[in-house]
Design an enzyme around this catalytic site. Structure first.
Site, PDB file in Angstrom:
ATOM      1  N   TYR A 147       0.844  -1.195   0.000  1.00 44.36           N
ATOM      2  CA  TYR A 147       0.000   0.000   0.000  1.00 44.36           C
ATOM      3  C   TYR A 147       0.874   1.237   0.000  1.00 44.36           C
ATOM      4  CZ  TYR A 147      -3.612   3.383   1.227  1.00 44.36           C
ATOM      5  OH  TYR A 147      -4.477   4.465   1.224  1.00 44.36           O
ATOM      6  N   LYS A 203       3.595   9.693   8.572  1.00 49.61           N
ATOM      7  CA  LYS A 203       3.297   9.179   9.917  1.00 49.61           C
ATOM      8  C   LYS A 203       4.198   9.762  11.012  1.00 49.61           C
ATOM      9  CE  LYS A 203       0.582   5.524   8.042  1.00 49.61           C
ATOM     10  NZ  LYS A 203       0.635   4.482   7.064  1.00 49.61           N
ATOM     11  N   ASP A 244       9.149   2.978   0.165  1.00 49.64           N
ATOM     12  CA  ASP A 244       8.055   3.664   0.832  1.00 49.64           C
ATOM     13  C   ASP A 244       8.208   3.406   2.325  1.00 49.64           C
ATOM     14  OD1 ASP A 244       5.781   4.653   1.940  1.00 49.64           O
ATOM     15  OD2 ASP A 244       4.398   3.758   0.487  1.00 49.64           O
TER      16      ASP A 244
END
Ligand SMILES: *Cc1c(COP(=O)(O)O)cnc(C)c1O
Length: 468
Positions: free
Chosen positions: A179, A302, A274
């Protein structure tokens, strides 16, 4: 294990400074009874559903995969999160990753309050942006320059655009079950297509948008090599979570990341790690530090926002200089580098830079993993579950080992997880409402939190075992 006296904050109105296991169980049973009565979360959800799609602003927050209504949160502090009814849970969702220091980390709260007094948003550069960028550059040798954005989605989307602009090529490779946010070209999933054919995973994503997205299996280097060949020199980049975290935690097998690095170098494609989840999580220098593999571009999010909306992507000067305003690849954002978000991120990274933070996280996480394994074995589930852990990211799959890619992850027993999830929630342990997520341990988790979790898991595993 000499568990310290604990007070069960999960049980509203009951605070026992010293309690025996029997007391805890009795209190939890009372609590379970209490939850049958109408509760404020249920009311709040009913109200939310009238004006918010599905009652939530991100589908992962709905309880679709486990059934029932989501718990509405009133506040959070340290390792704990409190719902609208005043029930407090030990939290392993951690905001889906940012809360590595625990919630409402005092230095971050103070920094954000001070920043707020100076105004929220200027549309002009600030020193805080440079300071946070300097900290990231110091932590990631692969990043010499970077750009802040407001989410991980933006970071991945922009990194792909930059990779295409820099190489002048079109195709990208991503992993099934990986993702990278919800940009169109990255919303391609397995489908039943050939390994090299990206099919849109959502209505509204046109075949054109995913035509240049090639799918491979995580941990399958031979498959990746085949895809490189099939791209016939038109491959701009491989984007990969160096530790897969969005199909549940799946660690890279020995040589996998190195293999991708070599393939990219040989074919002149960029390797994009990522690290929106793993950055500053598995190590201060991220997974690239942890595994010793250097990507061309890195995406972050995050943790670097300390819980406020921040993303970033960066790499060497020769690639980054192609970005506007230095170069022709366009990218922009009204709220990029927002002063409040920068303040929160700076406070978080300063705390993480302190001595011993990651060693403590590792110790607590290893203790949790060992305890959960023991509890599962005691419930007769030995060999039936897979515990995948990298640093403070952990997933317990209700599937036999090994879970090494999307296919083995999705073979997990959804019903058993739902039972486990609800049992844990009743016990005052907050997990993600899907087993394809990581449990995040924070620096605020104490041994008594973990002991309570393991104790609860013993009973929850026993219930789940009936569905295995
Ligand atoms: C969470 C996540 C994203 C998306 O970030 P958002 O801030 O939710 O847009 C992208 N990549 C990875 C690896 C993530 O874990």
């Amino acid at each position: 294990m000499g568990a310290p006296p604990m007070s069960i904050t999960a049980v509203r109105g009951v605070s026992l400074s010293v309690c025996r296991k029997a007391d805890i169980i009795a209190a939890m049973k009372r609590q379970a009874g209490k939850r049958q009565s109408p509760n404020r979360s249920r009311q709040a959800f009913g109200r939310a559903r009238k004006v918010l799609v599905g009652g939530v602003n991100s589908p992962v927050r709905s309880f679709l995969a486990v059934g029932g209504d989501p718990v509405f949160i009133a506040s959070a502090r340290g390792s704990c999160i409190t719902d609208l009814d005043g029930r407090t849970y030990v939290d392993y969702v951690g905001g889906y990753g940012p809360a590595i220091l625990g919630h409402a980390y005092p230095a971050a709260v103070k920094a954000v309050q001070q920043a707020a007094r100076r105004g929220f948003c200027y549309g002009a550069p600030t020193l805080a942006e440079t300071e946070l960028a300097e900290m990231i550059v110091a932590a990631y040798p692969s990043i010499r320059k970077l750009r802040f954005v407001s989410s991980g989605t933006e970071a991945a989307m922009s990194a792909i655009r930059l990779a295409r602009g820099f190489t002048g090529r079109c195709k990208i490779i991503k992993c099934r079950g990986g993702y990278h946010g919800h940009a169109d070209c990255l919303l391609a999933s397995a489908g039943s297509g050939a390994a090299t054919l990206g099919l849109p995973a959502s209505p509204g994503v046109t075949p054109g948008a995913t035509r240049d997205t090639m799918l491979v299996d995580y941990n399958d280097l031979a498959g990746a090599a085949k895809a490189f060949k099939a791209a016939r020199g038109d491959l701009a980049a491989v984007i990969v979570e160096p530790v897969a975290g969005n199909m549940g935690v799946v660690p890279p097998e020995a040589g996998y990341l190195q293999g991708l690095r070599e393939l990219c170098t040989r074919h002149g494609a960029l390797l994009i790690f990522d690290e929106v989840m793993t950055g500053f999580r598995v190590a201060y220098g991220g997974a690239q530090r942890f595994y010793g593999v250097r990507p061309d571009l890195t995406t972050l999010g995050k943790i670097i926002g300390g819980g406020l909306p921040v993303g970033a992507f960066g790499g060497p000067v020769e690639i980054m200089k192609n970005l506007a305003p230095e170069g022709p690849v366009y990218q922009a954002g009204t709220l990029s580098g927002n002063p409040l978000a920068m303040a929160a991120g700076l406070a978080a990274l300063r705390a993480l830079r302190g001595r011993g933070v990651y060693a403590r996280l590792e110790k607590m996480s290893a203790y949790l993993e060992a305890g959960l394994k023991e509890a599962a074995a005691a419930a007769g589930l030995a060999g039936k579950l897979t515990f995948n852990r990298v640093a403070s990211m952990l997933t317990c799959f209700f599937a036999p080992p090994p879970v090494r890619d999307y296919r083995s992850a999705t073979a997990a027993n959804a019903r058993a997880y739902a039972v486990f999830f609800h049992a844990m929630l009743e016990e005052g342990i907050f997990l993600a409402p899907s087993q394809y997520e990581a449990m995040f341990v924070s620096a605020a988790h104490r041994q008594r939190d973990i002991d309570r979790t393991i104790d609860a898991a013993g009973r929850a595993f026993a219930l789940a075992a009936r569905h295995m």
